[in-house]
Design a protein around this motif. Structure first.
Motif: not given
Length: 136
Positions: A88-98
């Protein structure tokens, strides 16, 4: 995100604040524990369909102490229950979330936790929370 797991509330003192939740509101205290890695004591309160976590700083340089100094007591974060926190962390990072960290940390109740940077979440501090059966 599976559900809203809990709402974290920053307080100066668990002892002073707890009677409001248990006596005035009639909610049930589940447990109190210290999370040394986060420099915080946590009181878990059962609010029916959600848990509340009262967060009391144990050190002046901890995140909750800094929050209270800047904003005062009040809602600190909203936690979403997740499965496979690293994915989930990786998915968020890939969507531009810090995120505030690259790896999950051990949080209250034995959960693995990670926080989204409020600047990526329109001013709200969100927590990802993956609980094991032992931590629930």
């Amino acid at each position: 995100m599976k559900n809203v797991d809990h709402i974290g509330i920053a307080v100066h003192s668990i002892e002073k604040t707890l009677p409001y939740y248990t006596e005035t509101l009639g909610l049930k205290l589940l447990a109190i524990e210290e999370v040394a890695s986060q420099k915080v004591r946590v009181a878990f309160i059962d609010a029916g369909n959600i848990k509340l976590e009262l967060l009391e700083a144990t050190a002046e340089d901890g995140p909750v102490a800094k929050f209270i100094e800047k904003r005062g007591e009040g809602v600190h974060h909203i936690a979403f229950g997740v499965e496979n926190i690293r994915t989930r962390m990786q998915d968020l990072k890939e969507n531009g979330v810090r995120l505030l960290q690259d790896e999950p940390k051990r949080g209250a109740g034995g959960a693995e936790v990670a926080f989204l940077h409020p600047k990526s979440s329109y001013g709200v501090l969100y927590e990802l929370c993956e609980k094991t059966t032992m931590g629930e």
